[in-house]
Design an enzyme around this catalytic site. Structure first.
Site, short mmCIF file in Angstrom:
data_model
loop_
_atom_site.label_atom_id
_atom_site.label_comp_id
_atom_site.label_asym_id
_atom_site.label_seq_id
_atom_site.Cartn_x
_atom_site.Cartn_y
_atom_site.Cartn_z
N ARG A 57 -29.08 9.51 8.14
CA ARG A 57 -28.87 9.22 6.58
C ARG A 57 -27.70 8.12 6.77
NH1 ARG A 57 -25.67 12.68 3.49
NH2 ARG A 57 -25.97 13.84 5.52
N LYS A 178 -34.28 25.69 16.47
CA LYS A 178 -33.88 27.22 15.87
C LYS A 178 -32.94 26.86 14.61
CE LYS A 178 -30.90 30.43 17.43
NZ LYS A 178 -29.65 30.21 17.23
N GLU A 246 -20.15 36.60 24.35
CA GLU A 246 -19.72 35.29 24.15
C GLU A 246 -18.15 35.43 23.96
OE1 GLU A 246 -22.35 32.03 22.44
OE2 GLU A 246 -22.66 33.42 21.13
N HIS A 270 -33.22 34.32 21.20
CA HIS A 270 -32.63 34.08 22.81
C HIS A 270 -32.87 35.62 23.51
CE1 HIS A 270 -31.17 30.25 21.40
NE2 HIS A 270 -30.14 30.58 21.04
N LYS A 366 -19.83 37.71 19.60
CA LYS A 366 -18.76 36.74 19.89
C LYS A 366 -17.27 37.39 19.93
CE LYS A 366 -21.16 33.28 17.62
NZ LYS A 366 -21.83 32.37 18.83
C1 BG6 Z 1 -27.16 29.15 19.55
C2 BG6 Z 1 -26.40 30.09 19.01
O1 BG6 Z 1 -28.40 29.33 19.47
O2 BG6 Z 1 -26.88 29.71 21.28
C3 BG6 Z 1 -24.91 30.34 18.88
O3 BG6 Z 1 -26.52 29.48 17.59
C4 BG6 Z 1 -24.71 30.63 20.47
O4 BG6 Z 1 -24.23 30.96 18.12
C5 BG6 Z 1 -25.34 29.93 21.35
O5 BG6 Z 1 -23.18 30.37 20.61
C6 BG6 Z 1 -25.24 30.20 22.72
O6 BG6 Z 1 -25.99 29.49 23.69
P1 BG6 Z 1 -25.47 29.07 25.30
O7 BG6 Z 1 -26.49 28.35 25.77
O8 BG6 Z 1 -24.16 28.80 25.04
O9 BG6 Z 1 -25.24 30.42 25.69
#
Ligand code: BG6
Length: 519
Positions: A57, A178, A246, A270, A366
């Site tokens: 955009r 996604k 994470e 994932h 998280k």
């Molecule tokens: C993403 C999620 O698809 O994957 C995030 O939306 C997540 O919330 C991330 O932090 C994790 O991916 P990676 O490669 O950083 O482990």
């Protein structure tokens, strides 16, 4: 030193094509796609005849768009903690990419944009010899997936042509990011919308976990070694734990996360992709359909989750990696009484001969204590211990641990005799670490996936039936949680590994989670 190191298989660049990025000015493009394309340019993995067309955009030109991507790369190169691991920009590789760029500005819902895009594609086909092959990448909010594809169809941009009279066939492919739906119903509706315009073989539903070397390595480990497969089943395996922990919080993504939560964000995509690699039957070949059929079978065999097999958590204030961390409810764009989960733990059953009775425990969250992703396989104990005074139940178990990130590697824990005059036992760990054996190459995982899209290799991408099967598993829990907001949030402190109830989930079965990051 490598035991056997045959020369690397040569990888040739894909055939001619143009790549169109919808969402050219967005975060995903700057953070992941541009560095991946740059890495491909550096490694000689871009098509020799290539064009890169940005669509967004915002007002821009090819030059200003290119400059904004270069600045983003430079910022990553200057930041040692960035995901791209870039350290410097090679001018020749950058030039290769910048010389291939074009830009089209417009509103994604405006049909006129697609007519302009068609003209630019025609021009670049002549200027760069891309042969009319186009990879469309939807790096936009998911609400645009169906509208963009519909307009591509209306503008005739999704149509492929067959080879005729000396002119080669042309292909058109669409990469869909996604989230692929928010529920079983919305995933089905999205599949229907896409399949009205495209053939299944033209759709590449991307899951970036499948670009991680060590996720792909699960297949190599299982199917290139005769040693493990005979014990990879209910006879020898007690249970499997998959952890995706994470340390990051939701950062600037509060709005997205509020509507998504940990279960939708991580599990049907994932975490289930990792699970499929662990649980699938050996395919008889590595073509896309055989591998995906086997994964689809696993998803189809997972029993739909019962709410009592799921635990949710939300982080409160605490300390992560030595830094004070705020509560989820205090994050920007998050409601002060939010019910959104930032942690989930699940107990899954796979109803087939290989896995009947072997629980798969999954957890992801998280603001946990460490960034650590692993698959841990616990083997059944020895049936009898012929050592005096040794309680078989007290012997430490055999664990096989596949560490996906960071410190990628594989370890096996087993019992040995402690040196000395008596039969005294101790558990030791035999460990393989990727970094000890292979030189580290800066890559963010999207390189392999983009390369595969360009050559039409769909093994690492989700098929419509797979996506729907994974939503089917989690839908009962999504429904139960939507109908019963969590009254006890927040229920774990930032820097901790989820709520007490996650421990209880395994304790009910007489088991316990491994400490996060135990290796
Ligand atoms: C993403 C999620 O698809 O994957 C995030 O939306 C997540 O919330 C991330 O932090 C994790 O991916 P990676 O490669 O950083 O482990």
């Amino acid at each position: 030193m490598l035991v056997s190191a045959p020369p690397r298989r040569a990888v040739t660049p894909p055939g001619p094509c143009a790549m169109v990025i919808f969402g050219a000015g967005g975060d995903l493009t700057k953070r992941l796609l541009a560095p991946a394309l740059y890495n491909m340019a550096r490694a000689g993995l871009l098509p020799e005849k290539f064009a890169l067309i940005g669509v967004d955009r915002v007002e821009a030109t090819a030059a200003s768009w290119g400059e904004s991507l270069r600045a983003a790369l430079a910022a990553q190169a200057a930041n040692p903690a960035s995901e791209s691991e870039l350290t410097a920009i090679d001018p020749a590789a950058w030039h290769r990419l910048a010389g291939a760029m074009a830009y089209v500005q417009g509103d994604l819902t405006d049909p006129a944009l697609y007519h302009r895009l068609r003209d630019v594609l025609n021009d670049t086909a002549h200027a760069h010899g891309t042969g009319g092959n186009v990879l469309f990448y939807l790096a936009v909010s998911d609400r645009f997936f169906a509208p963009v594809v519909q307009r591509l169809g209306q503008a005739g941009l999704a149509a492929e042509t067959e080879a005729a009279a000396g002119t080669p066939a042309t292909w058109r492919r669409v990469v869909v990011e996604k989230p692929f739906g928010h529920s079983l119903d919305s995933a089905r509706a999205l599949n229907r919308d896409l399949l009205r315009v495209l053939e299944e073989r033209q759709i590449f539903r991307i899951d970036h976990f499948l670009g991680k070397e060590t996720v792909q390595n699960i297949m190599a480990f299982r199917f290139a070694n005769g040693l493990f497969e005979p014990i990879w089943n209910r006879d020898r395996i007690d249970h499997v734990q998959i952890t995706v922990a994470e340390t990051v919080g939701v950062e600037h993504r509060g709005r997205f996360y509020e509507a998504t939560g940990a279960l939708r964000d991580m599990v049907p995509n994932h975490v289930f992709q990792i699970l499929a690699m662990v649980a699938m039957e050996p395919p008889s070949g590595f073509d896309a359909e055989q591998v995906r059929n086997h994964k689809a079978e696993v998803f189809g065999a997972i029993r739909p989750l019962r709410p009592e097999d799921a635990v949710r958590g939300q982080y409160g204030p605490g300390t992560v990696a030595g830094q004070a961390a705020r509560a989820y409810r205090a994050e920007p764009n998050v409601a002060p009484d939010s019910d959104t989960e930032t942690f989930v733990a699940l107990r899954l059953a796979i109803d087939n001969w290989r896995w009947a009775g072997v629980p798969f425990y999954l957890r992801t969250g998280k603001h946990m204590s460490a960034r650590h992703t692993e698959v841990a396989i616990r083997f059944k104990p020895a049936p009898f211990a012929p050592f005096a005074d040794t309680d078989i139940a007290a012997l430490p178990p055999n664990w096989l641990v596949l560490t996906i990130q960071p410190d990628e590697g594989i370890s096996l824990q087993f019992e040995v005799k402690r040196p000395g005059p008596v039969m005294d036992l101790a558990a030791v760990r035999m460990a393989f670490r990727y970094c000890d054996w292979f030189p580290h190459e800066a890559a963010i995982g999207y390189e392999t996936l983009l390369y595969d899209c360009m050559i039409g290799e769909a093994t690492l991408f989700q098929r419509a039936d797979m996506v729907e099967a994974t939503w089917r598993v989690v839908q009962p829990v999504l429904d139960a949680w939507a109908g019963a907001p969590a009254p006890y949030f927040p229920n774990y402190a930032s820097g901790h590994d989820g709520p007490e109830s996650a421990q209880r989930l395994l304790a009910e079965d007489g088991r316990a989670w491994r400490p996060v990051g135990a290796g």
